[in-house]
Design a protein around this motif. Structure first.
Motif, PDB file in Angstrom:
ATOM      1  N   LEU A 248      -2.711 -23.565   9.984  1.00  0.00           N
ATOM      2  CA  LEU A 248      -3.801 -23.505  10.287  1.00  0.00           C
ATOM      3  C   LEU A 248      -4.232 -22.788  11.682  1.00  0.00           C
ATOM      4  N   GLN A 249      -2.940 -22.784  12.670  1.00  0.00           N
ATOM      5  CA  GLN A 249      -3.377 -21.865  14.138  1.00  0.00           C
ATOM      6  C   GLN A 249      -2.687 -20.058  13.475  1.00  0.00           C
ATOM      7  N   ASN A 250      -2.054 -19.847  12.583  1.00  0.00           N
ATOM      8  CA  ASN A 250      -2.149 -19.130  12.795  1.00  0.00           C
ATOM      9  C   ASN A 250      -3.121 -18.039  11.473  1.00  0.00           C
ATOM     10  N   ALA A 251      -3.648 -18.736  10.657  1.00  0.00           N
ATOM     11  CA  ALA A 251      -4.894 -18.208   9.881  1.00  0.00           C
ATOM     12  C   ALA A 251      -6.498 -18.383  11.221  1.00  0.00           C
ATOM     13  N   ASN A 252      -6.818 -19.505  12.112  1.00  0.00           N
ATOM     14  CA  ASN A 252      -7.786 -19.404  12.312  1.00  0.00           C
ATOM     15  C   ASN A 252      -8.374 -19.532  13.944  1.00  0.00           C
ATOM     16  N   VAL A 253      -6.600 -18.658  14.052  1.00  0.00           N
ATOM     17  CA  VAL A 253      -6.776 -19.426  15.845  1.00  0.00           C
ATOM     18  C   VAL A 253      -7.662 -17.908  15.789  1.00  0.00           C
ATOM     19  N   SER A 254      -7.026 -16.340  16.087  1.00  0.00           N
ATOM     20  CA  SER A 254      -7.987 -15.345  16.074  1.00  0.00           C
ATOM     21  C   SER A 254      -9.500 -15.583  16.073  1.00  0.00           C
ATOM     22  N   ARG A 255      -9.872 -16.362  14.957  1.00  0.00           N
ATOM     23  CA  ARG A 255     -10.996 -16.618  14.838  1.00  0.00           C
ATOM     24  C   ARG A 255     -12.074 -17.455  15.553  1.00  0.00           C
TER      25      ARG A 255
ATOM     26  N   TRP B  83      -1.239 -11.849  11.967  1.00  0.00           N
ATOM     27  CA  TRP B  83      -0.971 -13.091  12.425  1.00  0.00           C
ATOM     28  C   TRP B  83      -2.147 -13.079  13.331  1.00  0.00           C
ATOM     29  N   ILE B  84      -2.129 -12.002  13.936  1.00  0.00           N
ATOM     30  CA  ILE B  84      -3.015 -11.811  15.059  1.00  0.00           C
ATOM     31  C   ILE B  84      -4.298 -10.299  14.647  1.00  0.00           C
ATOM     32  N   TYR B  85      -3.451 -10.008  13.636  1.00  0.00           N
ATOM     33  CA  TYR B  85      -5.163  -8.775  13.138  1.00  0.00           C
ATOM     34  C   TYR B  85      -5.752  -8.789  12.158  1.00  0.00           C
ATOM     35  N   THR B  86      -5.148 -10.045  11.317  1.00  0.00           N
ATOM     36  CA  THR B  86      -5.813  -9.669   9.297  1.00  0.00           C
ATOM     37  C   THR B  86      -6.693 -10.475   9.833  1.00  0.00           C
ATOM     38  N   THR B  87      -7.740 -10.942  10.466  1.00  0.00           N
ATOM     39  CA  THR B  87      -9.347 -10.962  10.349  1.00  0.00           C
ATOM     40  C   THR B  87      -9.759 -10.320  10.952  1.00  0.00           C
ATOM     41  N   SER B  88      -8.923  -9.345  11.697  1.00  0.00           N
ATOM     42  CA  SER B  88     -10.399  -8.506  12.708  1.00  0.00           C
ATOM     43  C   SER B  88     -10.078  -7.219  11.270  1.00  0.00           C
ATOM     44  N   ALA B  89      -8.734  -6.897  11.586  1.00  0.00           N
ATOM     45  CA  ALA B  89      -8.616  -5.749  10.061  1.00  0.00           C
ATOM     46  C   ALA B  89     -10.126  -6.026   8.487  1.00  0.00           C
ATOM     47  N   VAL B  90      -9.534  -6.523   8.996  1.00  0.00           N
ATOM     48  CA  VAL B  90     -10.519  -7.162   7.422  1.00  0.00           C
ATOM     49  C   VAL B  90     -12.443  -7.233   7.000  1.00  0.00           C
ATOM     50  N   THR B  91     -12.399  -7.845   8.714  1.00  0.00           N
ATOM     51  CA  THR B  91     -13.748  -8.242   8.600  1.00  0.00           C
ATOM     52  C   THR B  91     -14.250  -6.999   8.792  1.00  0.00           C
ATOM     53  N   SER B  92     -13.313  -5.969   9.669  1.00  0.00           N
ATOM     54  CA  SER B  92     -14.183  -5.075  10.271  1.00  0.00           C
ATOM     55  C   SER B  92     -13.525  -3.893   9.125  1.00  0.00           C
ATOM     56  N   HIS B  93     -12.449  -3.116   8.176  1.00  0.00           N
ATOM     57  CA  HIS B  93     -12.304  -2.758   7.983  1.00  0.00           C
ATOM     58  C   HIS B  93     -12.752  -2.568   6.616  1.00  0.00           C
TER      59      HIS B  93
ATOM     60  N   ASN C  41     -18.184 -13.820   9.024  1.00  0.00           N
ATOM     61  CA  ASN C  41     -17.325 -15.427   8.259  1.00  0.00           C
ATOM     62  C   ASN C  41     -17.074 -14.972   7.448  1.00  0.00           C
ATOM     63  N   GLN C  42     -17.381 -14.457   6.315  1.00  0.00           N
ATOM     64  CA  GLN C  42     -17.059 -14.336   4.509  1.00  0.00           C
ATOM     65  C   GLN C  42     -15.986 -13.639   4.640  1.00  0.00           C
ATOM     66  N   GLY C  43     -15.773 -12.341   5.752  1.00  0.00           N
ATOM     67  CA  GLY C  43     -14.525 -11.799   5.297  1.00  0.00           C
ATOM     68  C   GLY C  43     -13.277 -12.819   6.373  1.00  0.00           C
ATOM     69  N   ALA C  44     -14.227 -13.411   7.042  1.00  0.00           N
ATOM     70  CA  ALA C  44     -12.706 -14.588   7.564  1.00  0.00           C
ATOM     71  C   ALA C  44     -12.616 -15.896   7.257  1.00  0.00           C
ATOM     72  N   ASP C  45     -13.345 -16.332   6.128  1.00  0.00           N
ATOM     73  CA  ASP C  45     -12.908 -17.338   5.051  1.00  0.00           C
ATOM     74  C   ASP C  45     -11.739 -16.493   4.107  1.00  0.00           C
ATOM     75  N   TRP C  46     -11.926 -15.291   3.824  1.00  0.00           N
ATOM     76  CA  TRP C  46     -11.113 -14.872   3.076  1.00  0.00           C
ATOM     77  C   TRP C  46     -10.052 -14.437   3.261  1.00  0.00           C
ATOM     78  N   VAL C  47      -9.858 -14.087   4.421  1.00  0.00           N
ATOM     79  CA  VAL C  47      -8.402 -13.910   5.122  1.00  0.00           C
ATOM     80  C   VAL C  47      -7.341 -15.357   5.416  1.00  0.00           C
ATOM     81  N   GLY C  48      -8.400 -16.634   5.085  1.00  0.00           N
ATOM     82  CA  GLY C  48      -7.720 -17.805   4.620  1.00  0.00           C
ATOM     83  C   GLY C  48      -7.441 -17.964   3.461  1.00  0.00           C
ATOM     84  N   VAL C  49      -8.478 -17.869   2.552  1.00  0.00           N
ATOM     85  CA  VAL C  49      -7.410 -17.575   1.735  1.00  0.00           C
ATOM     86  C   VAL C  49      -6.296 -16.209   0.889  1.00  0.00           C
ATOM     87  N   LEU C  50      -6.446 -15.321   1.092  1.00  0.00           N
ATOM     88  CA  LEU C  50      -5.066 -14.116   1.924  1.00  0.00           C
ATOM     89  C   LEU C  50      -3.532 -14.745   1.983  1.00  0.00           C
TER      90      LEU C  50
END
Length: 502
Positions: A29-36, A328-338, A351-360
């Motif tokens: 939960l920390q790794n997937a959501n704290v950046s969010r 853990w730091i950059y996947t959320t921003s990488a996936v949502t932006s790139h 938020n769709q991208g951020a949720d998809w990171v959780g799935v990944l």
């Protein structure tokens, strides 16, 4: 005649490792959501590493302390279990509070508290395997821990997505507020964390110090003997301390003089070098006064007295964990932006991208469950070195491929490779290490081994922001590419590790 440590049944090993599922709920939960959460509360991804650095620094401090204390603890609850329980209680409370943080700096403080509590509970679990299992069963014990890590992380990483898609709970909130789906996921994770650890505490009994001393496996054997049984002198500490402090001071000065062209996060690297030098000077001061019968002096001396296999594994761990922290730091921003082309944290697309990171993240953790089962078979048909090299190569190529994949659905494929690397990182080095350590100091050496997990994370927090902003034009996906190259290097370094077969 020394006693033989008895083999434990499958279900006894299951029970003693079950608590790790709860610990991984907290970490996932920390790794997937704290950046969010940080971005939702107004953090710029360029400063994300600085906010995240609390977690590895906490582990650097907490784990050797807890390892040292747990080696010397014995009471009604045993040796390691008191740390399991109290750490789980504190971590669960932190998980309840974290998604309700009203400001960014309160959230950053809660990350510090949460990570410290998780480390208190987690560190003794690594030593627990060495305490309870004979050498021939330790690989199974660490594989079982990896299994529960995968199970816990699969569910926990996908919890916000599940809340939205299964229970129709909103994953969008007004600007500056954490979505309801994330808050409920943290509440559920806190409850599972505590209950899973409680199961291990209640279902497992520990050997007493006298019993451990009587077991043949409690004595150092072969490669397990320490490199430096004689303590370092005050002069050695002082020379090393002054050298590292000089390097840190020079680096800090260079950063200060060129701050407009560099990144302020580089101060973390200079600060780390200064802290390492200061620690040696303090150890030297204590050694000069023959005041070495304390935890600090013993931990520092043990750091310089590691078995050869541990020193070689430290290099592998360094290059293995650097990419994980980047992920853990950059996947959320990488996936949502790139991949989604969104940077507005209140937008549906972001938020769709951020949720998809959780799935990944669930994919790589789910893959690690299968990999934990396959790794023993891979070792049987090759060896530990080749197995670890192969798995780390899968992970490294997976990270690099994020740059070249356009459709976010296809990101599932590289995360399978990351899952194999993750399972291998969590099991193979510990299977090698536990057989190179004396059981009487298993806790403190496992804590010191954590240095080589934490140091690359601090380095990542120091330099990745610079690379992303100043070299790669603010594109966080390149942090994952750098991580992939690092993981390939880690695989190659595995080939030089001296392994004590059992």
């Amino acid at each position: 005649m020394p006693m033989q440590k008895p083999a434990l049944s499958f279900w006894q090993i299951w029970n003693m490792c079950f608590g790790f599922m709860g610990i991984q709920f907290g970490f996932a939960l920390q790794n997937a959501n704290v950046s969010r959460i940080f971005q939702t509360l107004g953090a710029d991804y360029n400063n994300m590493a600085l906010l995240w650095v609390a977690a590895p620094i906490t582990g650097l401090i907490v784990q050797p302390i807890i390892g040292y204390w747990s080696d010397k603890t014995w009471g009604r609850m045993g040796r390691r279990r008191p740390f399991f329980l109290w750490g789980a209680l504190a971590a669960s409370l932190a998980l309840f509070i974290m998604p309700n943080s009203p400001t960014l700096w309160i959230a950053a403080g809660m990350l510090w508290i949460m990570d410290a509590s998780i480390n208190v509970s987690m560190e003794p679990f690594r030593a627990f395997v060495g305490d309870m299992l004979p050498r021939r069963q330790r690989a199974l014990g660490y594989a079982m821990q990896s299994f529960f890590i995968g199970v816990g992380a699969v569910v926990a990483s996908a919890l916000p997505w599940m809340m939205t898609n299964w229970f129709d709970i909103s994953n969008v909130a007004p600007s500056g507020q954490v979505p309801e789906s994330v808050r409920l996921a943290f509440y559920a994770g806190g409850a599972v964390f505590f209950l899973a650890v409680l199961w291990t505490v209640l279902s497992t009994r520990e050997y007493s110090p006298d019993q451990l001393a009587a077991f043949e496996d409690s004595q150092p054997q072969g490669e397990g003997a320490l490199r430096g049984s004689v303590s370092r002198s005050a002069g050695q500490y002082n020379r090393g301390g002054l050298t590292w402090m000089a390097i840190g001071t020079i680096l800090g000065f260079v950063i200060h003089q060129n701050i407009e062209r560099l990144d302020k996060n580089l101060y973390l690297l200079a600060g780390g070098l200064l802290a390492f030098g200061l620690a040696q000077l303090v150890a030297g001061w204590l050694a000069a006064r023959e005041r070495t019968a304390n935890g600090f002096s013993q931990v520092i001396n043990d750091l310089f007295s590691m078995p050869i296999a541990m020193r070689q594994l430290a290099v592998v761990q360094f290059f293995s964990w650097f990419p994980l922290f980047a992920m853990w730091i950059y996947t959320t921003s990488a996936v949502t932006s790139h991949h989604y082309g969104a940077t507005d944290t209140s937008s549906v697309l972001y938020n769709q991208g951020a949720d998809w990171v959780g799935v990944l993240f669930s994919v790589y953790n789910g893959t690690s469950i299968l990999a934990a089962i396959l790794i023993p078979l891979m070792v049987k048909f090759s060896n530990l070195r080749i197995t670890h090299l192969f798995n780390l190569a899968l992970g490294g190529l997976g990270f690099i491929s994020f740059l070249y994949i356009d459709d976010p659905a296809w990101l599932v494929l590289p995360m399978v490779g990351v899952g194999f690397a993750w399972a291998s990182i969590l099991s193979v080095p510990y299977a090698i290490l536990s057989n190179a350590l004396p059981t009487a100091k298993m806790g403190v050496f496992m804590g010191i081994f954590n240095f080589f997990i934490v140091i690359p994370q601090i380095l990542a927090a120091s330099i990745l922001g610079f690379f992303v902003t100043r070299i790669f034009d603010g594109q966080p996906v390149y942090a994952l590419v750098i991580g992939g190259v690092s993981m390939l290097v880690a695989g190659l370094m595995t080939l030089r590790v001296k392994i004590q077969e059992v």
